[in-house]
Motif scaffolding. Structure first.
Motif: not given
Length: 329
Positions: A73-100
């Motif tokens: 048994y496994y969870v096949s779909s979630r609130t965010f799909e993996l490509p969406e999470l990668k996009l969000l992570v990239d956005s956080v990384q690239a955001s200058k106004f968000i501190t380290h």
């Protein structure tokens, strides 16, 4: 079988296990699920696990049963799909106004929306250490306070600062508070800005959110709403360069054809383009004239030119001459 103290939490822990430890490539069999539950001091019967899985399906958890030797048994779909999470992570990384520090915290929270195996793929994308980041940790509370003030139709007070050459905060207005009506938040040139109406000056101004401090919401109603409603923000943002204001002018600009992509990136795909011979094109656009706009033009060398109006051409020439004179000292 005697019930453990955690027995009533069995369904919740089963959901936690499925969400954290399973995905399409990592299913768990019922015996494996039982083993995982036992780690939480829960002693389930095999049949009850099947019943609980069905209950979680009815609840809305998308659980699939993979057949075959490596099934389970496994969870096949979630609130965010993996490509969406990668996009969000990239956005956080690239955001200058968000501190380290906050970048790492946000990415860690984003990982919780994936299985532990998918989270490893997100972790491999974390390259925050040497990014240029904001230094003001309170920016998140500033944004929340500004949104609240707008929703409540209230003015705010705050202190505003710049940095000295010693990297110390130097407060504007000798440390006195600004009294401003917040109108909107906008993101430009990798920074967060608040557009606010300065009642004393009778005009809309811009403030870097990461340079605002000690924000307080007052009981005074906002001003300048009619002035703000007259602004088309989509158009307005194209006219302002790095949120430095100035006098708005209707410009006639000439560019080499190779700069068409740059012009579209700056002014939008709807910008009117008029061919000018085989190698150039002309653009008519309203722009707030500022040193930042002149600097943008200078970056193209002889491939960009102001054709009109004459007073802006002369101002640009003076700007360039001033830079040359400063460099020759």
């Amino acid at each position: 079988m005697a019930k453990s103290p955690n027995q009533k939490l069995k369904l919740l822990y089963l959901m936690k296990i499925l969400q954290e430890k399973t995905d399409e490539n990592h299913p768990l069999t019922v015996p494996q699920l039982i083993e995982e539950l036992e780690r939480y001091n829960i002693l389930p019967e095999r049949k009850s696990v099947y019943d609980d899985i069905e209950a979680l399906r009815i609840f809305g958890l998308d659980i699939e049963n993979a057949k075959g030797r490596s099934g389970g048994y496994y969870v096949s779909s979630r609130t965010f799909e993996l490509p969406e999470l990668k996009l969000l992570v990239d956005s956080v990384q690239a955001s200058k106004f968000i501190t380290h520090k906050k970048s790492l915290e946000l990415i860690k929270k984003l990982e919780s929306f994936a299985s532990r195996y998918e989270a490893q793929q997100l972790q491999r994308q974390v390259y925050v250490t040497n990014r240029i980041k904001a230094m003001n940790e309170s920016i998140y509370y500033n944004i929340d306070a500004i949104h609240s003030a707008i929703a409540e139709n209230r003015q705010i007070t705050f202190k505003y600062f710049e940095y000295s050459i010693k990297k110390e905060r130097v407060y504007k207005h000798n440390g006195a508070c600004y009294h401003i009506s917040p109108l909107a938040l906008t993101w430009d040139d990798e920074n967060y800005y608040m557009l606010g109406y300065d009642g004393a000056a009778g005009m809309i101004k811009h403030y870097r959110v990461d340079k605002m401090e000690s924000i307080e919401i007052t009981q005074t109603a906002r001003e300048g709403i009619k002035e703000f409603e007259a602004i088309d923000m989509a158009v307005y943002s194209k006219k302002i360069f790095s949120m430095f204001g100035g006098k708005e002018e209707s410009l006639k600009l000439r560019f080499s054809n190779e700069l068409i992509g740059v012009v579209i990136d700056r002014f939008g795909k709807d910008v009117p383009v008029e061919p000018d011979g085989e190698g150039h094109f002309i653009v008519h656009e309203n722009v707030f004239i500022s040193p930042q706009f002149f600097g943008w033009l200078c970056s193209f060398g002889g491939k960009a030119k102001i054709l009109a109006p004459e007073q802006v051409k002369e101002a640009f020439a003076r700007h360039v001459q001033g830079v040359l004179e400063e460099q020759s000292r």
